[in-house]
Design a protein around this motif. Structure first.
Motif, PDB file in Angstrom:
ATOM      1  N   PHE A 135      30.309  36.914  49.452  1.00 31.02           N
ATOM      2  CA  PHE A 135      29.474  36.554  48.317  1.00 31.02           C
ATOM      3  C   PHE A 135      30.138  36.764  46.967  1.00 31.02           C
ATOM      4  CE2 PHE A 135      26.658  38.090  51.794  1.00 31.02           C
ATOM      5  CZ  PHE A 135      26.219  36.844  52.187  1.00 31.02           C
ATOM      6  N   SER A 136      31.254  37.466  46.873  1.00 31.61           N
ATOM      7  CA  SER A 136      31.958  37.683  45.620  1.00 31.61           C
ATOM      8  C   SER A 136      33.304  38.327  45.902  1.00 31.61           C
ATOM      9  CB  SER A 136      31.145  38.588  44.689  1.00 31.61           C
ATOM     10  OG  SER A 136      31.128  39.921  45.183  1.00 31.61           O
ATOM     11  N   ALA A 137      34.190  38.279  44.884  1.00 34.94           N
ATOM     12  CA  ALA A 137      35.495  38.922  45.041  1.00 34.94           C
ATOM     13  C   ALA A 137      35.329  40.417  45.255  1.00 34.94           C
ATOM     14  CB  ALA A 137      36.348  38.646  43.801  1.00 34.94           C
ATOM     15  N   THR A 138      34.421  41.023  44.493  1.00 36.76           N
ATOM     16  CA  THR A 138      34.202  42.468  44.622  1.00 36.76           C
ATOM     17  C   THR A 138      33.768  42.831  46.037  1.00 36.76           C
ATOM     18  OG1 THR A 138      33.593  42.654  42.291  1.00 36.76           O
ATOM     19  CG2 THR A 138      32.901  44.443  43.761  1.00 36.76           C
TER      20      THR A 138
ATOM     21  N   GLU B 180      40.377  36.518  51.008  1.00 33.13           N
ATOM     22  CA  GLU B 180      39.276  35.719  50.454  1.00 33.13           C
ATOM     23  C   GLU B 180      38.844  36.227  49.085  1.00 33.13           C
ATOM     24  OE1 GLU B 180      35.803  33.186  52.425  1.00 33.13           O
ATOM     25  OE2 GLU B 180      35.401  35.338  52.512  1.00 33.13           O
ATOM     26  N   GLY B 181      39.121  37.492  48.801  1.00 34.41           N
ATOM     27  CA  GLY B 181      38.853  37.987  47.456  1.00 34.41           C
ATOM     28  C   GLY B 181      39.602  37.173  46.411  1.00 34.41           C
ATOM     29  N   PHE B 182      40.839  36.780  46.717  1.00 29.58           N
ATOM     30  CA  PHE B 182      41.628  35.978  45.783  1.00 29.58           C
ATOM     31  C   PHE B 182      41.120  34.538  45.704  1.00 29.58           C
ATOM     32  CE2 PHE B 182      44.471  39.520  46.615  1.00 29.58           C
ATOM     33  CZ  PHE B 182      44.910  39.813  45.337  1.00 29.58           C
ATOM     34  N   VAL B 183      40.511  34.059  46.782  1.00 31.53           N
ATOM     35  CA  VAL B 183      39.884  32.739  46.719  1.00 31.53           C
ATOM     36  C   VAL B 183      38.770  32.756  45.672  1.00 31.53           C
ATOM     37  CG1 VAL B 183      38.680  30.923  47.987  1.00 31.53           C
ATOM     38  CG2 VAL B 183      40.407  32.315  49.148  1.00 31.53           C
ATOM     39  N   TRP B 184      37.944  33.804  45.717  1.00 29.65           N
ATOM     40  CA  TRP B 184      36.872  33.944  44.728  1.00 29.65           C
ATOM     41  C   TRP B 184      37.437  34.027  43.313  1.00 29.65           C
ATOM     42  CZ3 TRP B 184      32.146  32.615  45.100  1.00 29.65           C
ATOM     43  CH2 TRP B 184      31.424  32.770  46.287  1.00 29.65           C
ATOM     44  N   LEU B 185      38.508  34.800  43.119  1.00 23.22           N
ATOM     45  CA  LEU B 185      39.088  34.949  41.789  1.00 23.22           C
ATOM     46  C   LEU B 185      39.602  33.616  41.259  1.00 23.22           C
ATOM     47  CD1 LEU B 185      41.038  38.329  42.153  1.00 23.22           C
ATOM     48  CD2 LEU B 185      38.858  37.929  40.985  1.00 23.22           C
ATOM     49  N   GLY B 186      40.120  32.788  42.149  1.00 25.01           N
ATOM     50  CA  GLY B 186      40.570  31.463  41.730  1.00 25.01           C
ATOM     51  C   GLY B 186      39.417  30.526  41.427  1.00 25.01           C
TER      52      GLY B 186
ATOM     53  N   ASP C  84      36.327  31.413  40.421  1.00 25.43           N
ATOM     54  CA  ASP C  84      35.524  31.789  39.247  1.00 25.43           C
ATOM     55  C   ASP C  84      36.313  31.775  37.939  1.00 25.43           C
ATOM     56  OD1 ASP C  84      37.020  34.147  39.091  1.00 25.43           O
ATOM     57  OD2 ASP C  84      35.455  35.409  39.966  1.00 25.43           O
ATOM     58  N   GLY C  85      37.583  31.359  38.001  1.00 24.38           N
ATOM     59  CA  GLY C  85      38.371  31.211  36.788  1.00 24.38           C
ATOM     60  C   GLY C  85      39.163  32.435  36.394  1.00 24.38           C
ATOM     61  N   SER C  86      39.030  33.535  37.128  1.00 23.78           N
ATOM     62  CA  SER C  86      39.802  34.735  36.806  1.00 23.78           C
ATOM     63  C   SER C  86      41.286  34.533  37.096  1.00 23.78           C
ATOM     64  CB  SER C  86      39.282  35.931  37.609  1.00 23.78           C
ATOM     65  OG  SER C  86      37.936  36.195  37.293  1.00 23.78           O
ATOM     66  N   MET C  87      41.582  33.654  38.028  1.00 29.84           N
ATOM     67  CA  MET C  87      42.959  33.281  38.342  1.00 29.84           C
ATOM     68  C   MET C  87      43.008  31.759  38.435  1.00 29.84           C
ATOM     69  SD  MET C  87      44.037  36.307  41.068  1.00 29.84           S
ATOM     70  CE  MET C  87      45.792  36.162  40.741  1.00 29.84           C
ATOM     71  N   SER C  88      44.181  31.211  38.619  1.00 24.81           N
ATOM     72  CA  SER C  88      44.331  29.755  38.599  1.00 24.81           C
ATOM     73  C   SER C  88      43.731  29.105  39.850  1.00 24.81           C
ATOM     74  CB  SER C  88      45.810  29.382  38.504  1.00 24.81           C
ATOM     75  OG  SER C  88      46.475  29.656  39.726  1.00 24.81           O
ATOM     76  N   PRO C  89      43.327  27.824  39.756  1.00 18.12           N
ATOM     77  CA  PRO C  89      42.825  27.096  40.935  1.00 18.12           C
ATOM     78  C   PRO C  89      43.836  27.075  42.077  1.00 18.12           C
ATOM     79  CG  PRO C  89      42.303  25.896  38.925  1.00 18.12           C
ATOM     80  CD  PRO C  89      43.229  27.018  38.531  1.00 18.12           C
ATOM     81  N   LYS C  90      45.124  27.104  41.750  1.00 20.31           N
ATOM     82  CA  LYS C  90      46.156  27.111  42.803  1.00 20.31           C
ATOM     83  C   LYS C  90      46.050  28.363  43.660  1.00 20.31           C
ATOM     84  CE  LYS C  90      51.117  26.361  43.525  1.00 20.31           C
ATOM     85  NZ  LYS C  90      51.231  27.337  44.613  1.00 20.31           N
TER      86      LYS C  90
END
Length: 220
Positions: free
Chosen positions: A3-6, A48-54, A56-62
């Motif tokens: 449900f979220s990166a956290t 999958e935490g990094f998928v969420w970060l990408g 939600d805009g915290s990291m790049s779409p790539k």
């Protein structure tokens, strides 16, 4: 945990601790792959935490796409073979292992197909209703989902070890519920709750120390 990166990172930390405890109870090399499942699920949730970060805009779409590709590679490409193989290796009797071999063979075939599909067709990754959706034209097929259920749960039900059967039942229940409630986000949601179910593996290793290692002197 989907449900979220956290949620993914916290869940990964908890599962990682469970994985360390489980691995510390291994007494034979044949137990190692099965005992590694909680740790592998922890790493999976971490990805999958990094998928969420990408997303939600915290990291790049790539980052979202690449982490998503790694997540799906494990969930769809490796798990169908790793789970039945780990059970075959762990089972102490030749008769039981022979009954499980067809599931390992099915898992290997499915793994090869999934790996082909994931490399031959583009992967779409996006968030919907607080879950991550992974779409691949080749692997998102009903027949593939059915074979996935058989491969990942089937061998567990033929085990002579009661906790293996319980683990299989928990995974099957989670699979069916996920398919009924959140089919669109099946890969993400099932992997999250299957990771929680892997606590059963840890409990088994903690309780069975007096009975292991089993005798593996017989040939396959």
């Amino acid at each position: 945990m989907c449900f979220s990166a956290t949620a993914n990172f916290v869940g990964s930390g908890v599962l990682g601790s469970i994985g360390v405890v489980t691995l510390s109870r291994v007494k034979h090399k044949r137990e190692l792959l099965f005992a590694s499942l909680p740790t592998l699920f922890a790493l999976h949730q971490f990805m999958e935490g990094f998928v969420w970060l990408g997303l939600d805009g915290s990291m790049s779409p790539k980052v979202a796409h690449d982490a998503g590709a790694a997540f799906v590679l494990y969930a769809q490409g490796l798990l169908p073979f790793l789970i039945p193989l780990s059970v075959v290796l762990f089972e102490p009797t030749v008769a039981r292992r022979r009954k499980m071999l067809p599931f390992a063979a099915l898992g290997l075939g499915l793994t090869l197909f999934m790996l082909w599909g994931l490399t031959a067709y583009p992967l779409q990754v996006y968030a919907e209703h607080n879950s991550i959706v992974y779409v691949n034209e080749a692997t998102n097929q009903t027949w593939a989902a059915l074979l996935y259920v058989i491969a990942t749960c089937g061998s567990l039900f033929f085990s002579g070890i009661g906790d293996m059967v319980i683990f299989g039942g928990a995974n099957l229940a989670i699979l069916l519920i996920t398919m009924a409630v959140k089919r669109y986000a099946f890969t993400s949601v099932w992997c999250a709750y299957a990771a929680v179910a892997s606590i059963i593996i840890c409990v088994y290793f903690l309780r069975s120390g007096k009975h292991r290692p089993y005798s593996y002197s017989e040939a396959m």
